[in-house]
Design a protein around this motif. Sequence first.
Motif, PDB file in Angstrom:
ATOM      1  N   LEU A 151       0.818  -1.137   0.040  1.00  0.00           N
ATOM      2  CA  LEU A 151       0.028  -0.046  -0.052  1.00  0.00           C
ATOM      3  C   LEU A 151       1.086   1.070   0.078  1.00  0.00           C
ATOM      4  CD1 LEU A 151      -2.362  -1.161   2.707  1.00  0.00           C
ATOM      5  CD2 LEU A 151      -2.551  -1.258   0.353  1.00  0.00           C
ATOM      6  N   ASN A 152       0.495   2.227  -0.767  1.00  0.00           N
ATOM      7  CA  ASN A 152       1.427   3.294  -0.829  1.00  0.00           C
ATOM      8  C   ASN A 152       0.855   4.885  -0.779  1.00  0.00           C
ATOM      9  OD1 ASN A 152       3.424   1.359  -1.959  1.00  0.00           O
ATOM     10  ND2 ASN A 152       1.930   1.084  -3.504  1.00  0.00           N
ATOM     11  N   CYS A 153       1.586   5.863  -0.675  1.00  0.00           N
ATOM     12  CA  CYS A 153       1.020   7.225  -0.495  1.00  0.00           C
ATOM     13  C   CYS A 153       2.308   7.990  -0.841  1.00  0.00           C
ATOM     14  CB  CYS A 153       0.686   7.781   0.747  1.00  0.00           C
ATOM     15  SG  CYS A 153      -0.662   6.967   1.367  1.00  0.00           S
ATOM     16  N   THR A 154       1.897   8.907  -1.612  1.00  0.00           N
ATOM     17  CA  THR A 154       2.814  10.017  -2.067  1.00  0.00           C
ATOM     18  C   THR A 154       2.610  11.347  -1.585  1.00  0.00           C
ATOM     19  OG1 THR A 154       1.793  10.348  -4.031  1.00  0.00           O
ATOM     20  CG2 THR A 154       3.563   8.882  -4.557  1.00  0.00           C
ATOM     21  N   TYR A 155       3.405  12.217  -1.299  1.00  0.00           N
ATOM     22  CA  TYR A 155       3.012  13.364  -0.670  1.00  0.00           C
ATOM     23  C   TYR A 155       3.918  14.555  -1.311  1.00  0.00           C
ATOM     24  CZ  TYR A 155       7.348  12.800   2.327  1.00  0.00           C
ATOM     25  OH  TYR A 155       8.550  12.545   2.570  1.00  0.00           O
ATOM     26  N   THR A 176       5.224  -4.152   7.666  1.00  0.00           N
ATOM     27  CA  THR A 176       6.521  -3.422   7.564  1.00  0.00           C
ATOM     28  C   THR A 176       6.269  -1.887   6.818  1.00  0.00           C
ATOM     29  OG1 THR A 176       7.912  -5.175   7.156  1.00  0.00           O
ATOM     30  CG2 THR A 176       8.807  -3.181   6.661  1.00  0.00           C
ATOM     31  N   ALA A 177       6.651  -0.842   7.707  1.00  0.00           N
ATOM     32  CA  ALA A 177       6.330   0.454   7.094  1.00  0.00           C
ATOM     33  C   ALA A 177       7.586   1.222   6.600  1.00  0.00           C
ATOM     34  CB  ALA A 177       5.779   1.513   8.198  1.00  0.00           C
ATOM     35  N   GLN A 178       7.677   1.619   5.376  1.00  0.00           N
ATOM     36  CA  GLN A 178       8.836   2.150   4.858  1.00  0.00           C
ATOM     37  C   GLN A 178       8.595   3.562   4.349  1.00  0.00           C
ATOM     38  OE1 GLN A 178      10.064   0.617   0.627  1.00  0.00           O
ATOM     39  NE2 GLN A 178      11.285  -0.668   2.006  1.00  0.00           N
ATOM     40  N   VAL A 179       9.696   4.436   4.577  1.00  0.00           N
ATOM     41  CA  VAL A 179       9.645   5.835   4.287  1.00  0.00           C
ATOM     42  C   VAL A 179      10.705   6.262   3.390  1.00  0.00           C
ATOM     43  CG1 VAL A 179       9.611   8.063   4.854  1.00  0.00           C
ATOM     44  CG2 VAL A 179       8.337   6.441   6.284  1.00  0.00           C
ATOM     45  N   ASP A 180      10.377   6.777   2.345  1.00  0.00           N
ATOM     46  CA  ASP A 180      11.556   7.262   1.147  1.00  0.00           C
ATOM     47  C   ASP A 180      11.455   8.868   1.076  1.00  0.00           C
ATOM     48  OD1 ASP A 180      12.684   6.670  -1.985  1.00  0.00           O
ATOM     49  OD2 ASP A 180      13.157   8.004  -0.741  1.00  0.00           O
ATOM     50  N   LYS A 181      11.921   9.631   2.176  1.00  0.00           N
ATOM     51  CA  LYS A 181      11.842  11.233   2.021  1.00  0.00           C
ATOM     52  C   LYS A 181      12.317  11.806   0.699  1.00  0.00           C
ATOM     53  CE  LYS A 181      11.570  13.636   5.485  1.00  0.00           C
ATOM     54  NZ  LYS A 181      12.206  14.609   6.416  1.00  0.00           N
ATOM     55  N   ILE A 220       5.609   6.735   0.751  1.00  0.00           N
ATOM     56  CA  ILE A 220       5.692   5.895   1.868  1.00  0.00           C
ATOM     57  C   ILE A 220       5.002   4.682   1.361  1.00  0.00           C
ATOM     58  CG2 ILE A 220       6.021   7.802   3.435  1.00  0.00           C
ATOM     59  CD1 ILE A 220       3.209   7.052   4.293  1.00  0.00           C
ATOM     60  N   SER A 221       5.392   3.457   2.227  1.00  0.00           N
ATOM     61  CA  SER A 221       4.681   2.324   1.624  1.00  0.00           C
ATOM     62  C   SER A 221       4.537   1.416   3.062  1.00  0.00           C
ATOM     63  CB  SER A 221       5.794   1.404   1.034  1.00  0.00           C
ATOM     64  OG  SER A 221       5.826   2.021  -0.510  1.00  0.00           O
ATOM     65  N   LEU A 222       3.328   0.709   2.943  1.00  0.00           N
ATOM     66  CA  LEU A 222       2.883  -0.365   4.087  1.00  0.00           C
ATOM     67  C   LEU A 222       2.909  -1.797   3.546  1.00  0.00           C
ATOM     68  CD1 LEU A 222       2.243  -1.075   6.978  1.00  0.00           C
ATOM     69  CD2 LEU A 222      -0.148  -0.990   6.247  1.00  0.00           C
ATOM     70  N   PHE A 223       3.876  -2.579   3.864  1.00  0.00           N
ATOM     71  CA  PHE A 223       3.866  -3.966   3.119  1.00  0.00           C
ATOM     72  C   PHE A 223       3.227  -5.020   4.287  1.00  0.00           C
ATOM     73  CE2 PHE A 223       6.328  -3.081  -0.440  1.00  0.00           C
ATOM     74  CZ  PHE A 223       7.010  -2.030   0.072  1.00  0.00           C
TER      75      PHE A 223
END
Lengths: 114, 113
Positions: B21-25, B62-67, B72-75
Amino acid sequence: NAGVTQTPKFRVLKTGQSMTLLCAQDMNHEYMYWYRQDPGMGLRLIHYSVGEGTTAKGEVPDGYNVSRLKKQNFLLGLESAAPSQTSVYFCASRQSGGFTGELFFGEGSRLTVL
Amino acid sequence: QKEVEQDPGPLSVPEGAIVSLNCTYSNSAFQYFMWYRQYSRKGPELLMYTYSSGNKEDGRFTAQVDKSSKYISLFIRDSQPSDSATYLCAMSDSSGSARQLTFGSGTQLTVLP
């Protein structure tokens, strides 16, 4: 320990009618919030309060009023309901200070304005 | 353009699948990144949060953040029917403002048994 309780859970109004949604929390939280949730729009902040006797506007405050006369209660009022206010309303609360991300939500109040 | 964009789905996967699952900001001031889970006709509840960039693991999640990419992603590994819910990403800056979080619109996930 009930957490955050919203009443009523369901309500149908006619355009122009008024109503009040009640939110009560038993966690002694300073901050309380009212959100509305609409399909495709996510959660949008209507009003919030940082303590007893205080209120402030959020992202979408028009058409709503709030009061925080007691620390544990946060009321959301609609003075003259409009069909655009058909939504699911969520109350939330959190502790002041520290990590700001953990909100505790109620189960929601579904409002339909005809 | 919304500050936070999230694919609304719906997303349907078989039990045991890996879900992303993904989000962009767009706001580079965001420092805290949260994932909330919302079951049908219930309020959202905090699932996980991370501060700044990096990964955080909690069981099957697993939560992942790439600033650098504002992504950001949730696996979810070994997904279960009980994971069926709407997942909302949320973000805030470091100011501690009581105006709180900016939410994504949510992704509806169904895990089929």
